[in-house]
Write a protein that holds these residues in place. Structure first.
Motif, PDB file in Angstrom:
ATOM      1  N   GLU A  17       0.844  -1.186   0.000  1.00 21.64           N
ATOM      2  CA  GLU A  17       0.000   0.000   0.000  1.00 21.64           C
ATOM      3  C   GLU A  17       0.888   1.248   0.000  1.00 21.64           C
ATOM      4  O   GLU A  17       1.985   1.240   0.552  1.00 21.64           O
ATOM      5  CB  GLU A  17      -0.913   0.011   1.220  1.00 21.64           C
ATOM      6  N   ASN A  18       0.401   2.290  -0.652  1.00 20.48           N
ATOM      7  CA  ASN A  18       1.141   3.561  -0.700  1.00 20.48           C
ATOM      8  C   ASN A  18       2.560   3.365  -1.236  1.00 20.48           C
ATOM      9  O   ASN A  18       3.521   3.911  -0.689  1.00 20.48           O
ATOM     10  CB  ASN A  18       1.197   4.222   0.684  1.00 20.48           C
ATOM     11  N   TRP A  32      -2.099  11.029  -7.011  1.00 16.79           N
ATOM     12  CA  TRP A  32      -2.749   9.740  -6.783  1.00 16.79           C
ATOM     13  C   TRP A  32      -1.798   8.804  -6.071  1.00 16.79           C
ATOM     14  O   TRP A  32      -0.638   8.635  -6.468  1.00 16.79           O
ATOM     15  CB  TRP A  32      -3.180   9.103  -8.105  1.00 16.79           C
ATOM     16  N   ARG A  73      -5.632   5.931  -6.329  1.00 20.70           N
ATOM     17  CA  ARG A  73      -6.670   6.544  -5.497  1.00 20.70           C
ATOM     18  C   ARG A  73      -6.193   7.884  -4.952  1.00 20.70           C
ATOM     19  O   ARG A  73      -4.998   8.123  -4.785  1.00 20.70           O
ATOM     20  CB  ARG A  73      -7.059   5.625  -4.340  1.00 20.70           C
ATOM     21  N   GLU A  74      -7.189   8.755  -4.682  1.00 16.57           N
ATOM     22  CA  GLU A  74      -6.900  10.016  -4.032  1.00 16.57           C
ATOM     23  C   GLU A  74      -6.715   9.808  -2.539  1.00 16.57           C
ATOM     24  O   GLU A  74      -7.206   8.827  -1.970  1.00 16.57           O
ATOM     25  CB  GLU A  74      -8.036  11.022  -4.257  1.00 16.57           C
ATOM     26  N   GLU A  75      -6.035  10.711  -1.907  1.00 20.71           N
ATOM     27  CA  GLU A  75      -5.952  10.723  -0.453  1.00 20.71           C
ATOM     28  C   GLU A  75      -7.342  10.999   0.118  1.00 20.71           C
ATOM     29  O   GLU A  75      -8.072  11.861  -0.369  1.00 20.71           O
ATOM     30  CB  GLU A  75      -4.988  11.812   0.002  1.00 20.71           C
ATOM     31  N   ASP A  76      -7.709  10.265   1.139  1.00 16.98           N
ATOM     32  CA  ASP A  76      -9.002  10.481   1.795  1.00 16.98           C
ATOM     33  C   ASP A  76      -8.863  11.626   2.799  1.00 16.98           C
ATOM     34  O   ASP A  76      -8.274  11.474   3.865  1.00 16.98           O
ATOM     35  CB  ASP A  76      -9.453   9.208   2.505  1.00 16.98           C
ATOM     36  N   THR A  77      -9.391  12.781   2.443  1.00 16.31           N
ATOM     37  CA  THR A  77      -9.307  13.953   3.315  1.00 16.31           C
ATOM     38  C   THR A  77     -10.645  14.278   3.965  1.00 16.31           C
ATOM     39  O   THR A  77     -10.796  15.336   4.579  1.00 16.31           O
ATOM     40  CB  THR A  77      -8.825  15.180   2.512  1.00 16.31           C
ATOM     41  N   GLY A  78     -11.623  13.363   3.822  1.00 17.72           N
ATOM     42  CA  GLY A  78     -12.933  13.623   4.405  1.00 17.72           C
ATOM     43  C   GLY A  78     -13.598  14.818   3.758  1.00 17.72           C
ATOM     44  O   GLY A  78     -13.635  14.933   2.535  1.00 17.72           O
ATOM     45  N   THR A  79     -14.087  15.720   4.581  1.00 19.99           N
ATOM     46  CA  THR A  79     -14.757  16.919   4.062  1.00 19.99           C
ATOM     47  C   THR A  79     -13.828  18.133   4.005  1.00 19.99           C
ATOM     48  O   THR A  79     -14.272  19.229   3.695  1.00 19.99           O
ATOM     49  CB  THR A  79     -15.975  17.261   4.930  1.00 19.99           C
ATOM     50  N   ARG A  96      -2.618  17.606  -6.133  1.00 19.41           N
ATOM     51  CA  ARG A  96      -3.911  17.764  -5.451  1.00 19.41           C
ATOM     52  C   ARG A  96      -3.575  17.964  -3.980  1.00 19.41           C
ATOM     53  O   ARG A  96      -3.048  17.059  -3.343  1.00 19.41           O
ATOM     54  CB  ARG A  96      -4.779  16.521  -5.643  1.00 19.41           C
ATOM     55  N   ILE A 115       0.646  14.948  -1.205  1.00 17.44           N
ATOM     56  CA  ILE A 115       0.244  14.138  -0.059  1.00 17.44           C
ATOM     57  C   ILE A 115       1.395  14.000   0.933  1.00 17.44           C
ATOM     58  O   ILE A 115       2.503  13.616   0.563  1.00 17.44           O
ATOM     59  CB  ILE A 115      -0.204  12.738  -0.521  1.00 17.44           C
TER      60      ILE A 115
END
Length: 302
Positions: A7-8, A28, A141-147, A172, A275
């Motif tokens: 992963e990563n 990504w 995949r994009e980094e999960d930054t929530g809201t 990004r 990221i």
């Protein structure tokens, strides 16, 4: 057969051309799975070799490049003497670029997407894995930054001694802004909107502003160790700063602008470059219990 995963494995930081948005910076994460028979060590593939071979081939071919879908009706591309000339017509205007060919990735297909970049990367990786590996699987995949707010930006750093010197690569990026010690989603959203799909240009590199089909376009040009770079891009997709566009200087610029727009307040900015990395800058009025020099210390890399 067995499957190993990483992963990563790496982060692909790049820009690509979109028929509606124009030039878009992206980051990504790359996840990898390899399925195959065990070798004499009892492994599918040594993790050390994965980092040396697979990460390297992905970084060399995608990272810090402009991705161009050459089969798109919006694209006109020509190559000569290791340089590439590009024109991209989209609803916002025209993007033209002249740059060393190594700074672009010309991709088959009408668009740049996770699907076609994944297939491209799987073909690359297949070239460097041993014969016992029967299947390569890659997930982008994009980094999960929530809201939390984020923005897409592209830029070039002519003084960089590596691939950041390429005039059209991007990220990004998230941003954390603290007003008087408290995190402010208001200011974060404001800057995310301000820098949505933006090209961050250095005033020193701006050669002039011209009209194409009655739309004003900025023209940037500079020479760097990798060669000569030129970029024409619609003016309203640009944001100019009076420094180079390193993340340290961008963080400082945002902090200083905030202090100007909201006088009497203190701001601390954590600006990301893609990221997991970025810079911190502070500006504005001192907070209680803090010395002047302690708070107005400029930018710090994270």
């Amino acid at each position: 057969m067995a499957t190993l995963f990483v992963e990563n494995l790496t982060v692909a930081d790049f820009s690509y051309l979109h028929p509606k948005r124009g030039m878009v910076g992206e980051s990504w994460l790359v996840d990898l799975e390899l399925t195959g028979d065990l070798d004499h060590q009892g492994m599918v593939f040594d993790f050390g070799h994965i980092k040396k071979r697979i990460k390297q081939i992905i970084d060399d071919n995608v990272d810090h490049r402009l991705l161009v879908p050459v089969d798109s009706e919006h694209a006109t591309v020509s190559e000569r003497d290791n340089n590439t000339s590009l024109e991209w017509l989209y609803r916002g205007g025209t993007i033209r670029m002249v740059a060393p060919s190594e700074s672009l990735l010309l991709m088959s297909g009408p668009e740049v997407s996770k699907a076609n970049l994944t297939l491209f990367l799987m073909d690359l990786v297949q070239q460097v894995v041993p014969d016992n590996v029967a299947e390569v699987r890659i997930v982008l995949r994009e980094e999960d930054t929530g809201t939390a707010p984020f923005y897409h930006y592209s830029h070039g750093l002519k003084k960089h001694d590596g691939n950041c010197q390429r005039i059209a690569h991007g990220h990004r990026s998230g941003i954390h802004i603290f007003e008087n010690g408290r995190r402010s989603r208001y200011w974060e959203k404001l800057w995310a909107d301000r820098w949505e799909d933006i090209y961050l240009g250095t005033e020193e590199d701006l050669e002039g502003t011209y009209y194409i089909e009655e739309i004003p376009h900025h023209r940037f040009r500079y020479d760097a160790p990798q060669g000569h770079f030129e970029l024409v891009i619609p003016e309203d997709h640009c944001y100019l700063v009076d420094t180079d566009t390193t993340v340290e200087q961008l963080a400082g610029h945002i902090a200083e602008q905030l202090a100007t727009e909201a006088p009497g307040k203190h701001f601390r900015v954590r600006a990301f470059e893609g990221i997991g990395k970025g810079a911190i800058a502070e500006a504005g009025e001192n907070m209680p219990g803090k010395t002047h020099s302690g708070w107005l210390s400029g930018a710090t890399v994270i």
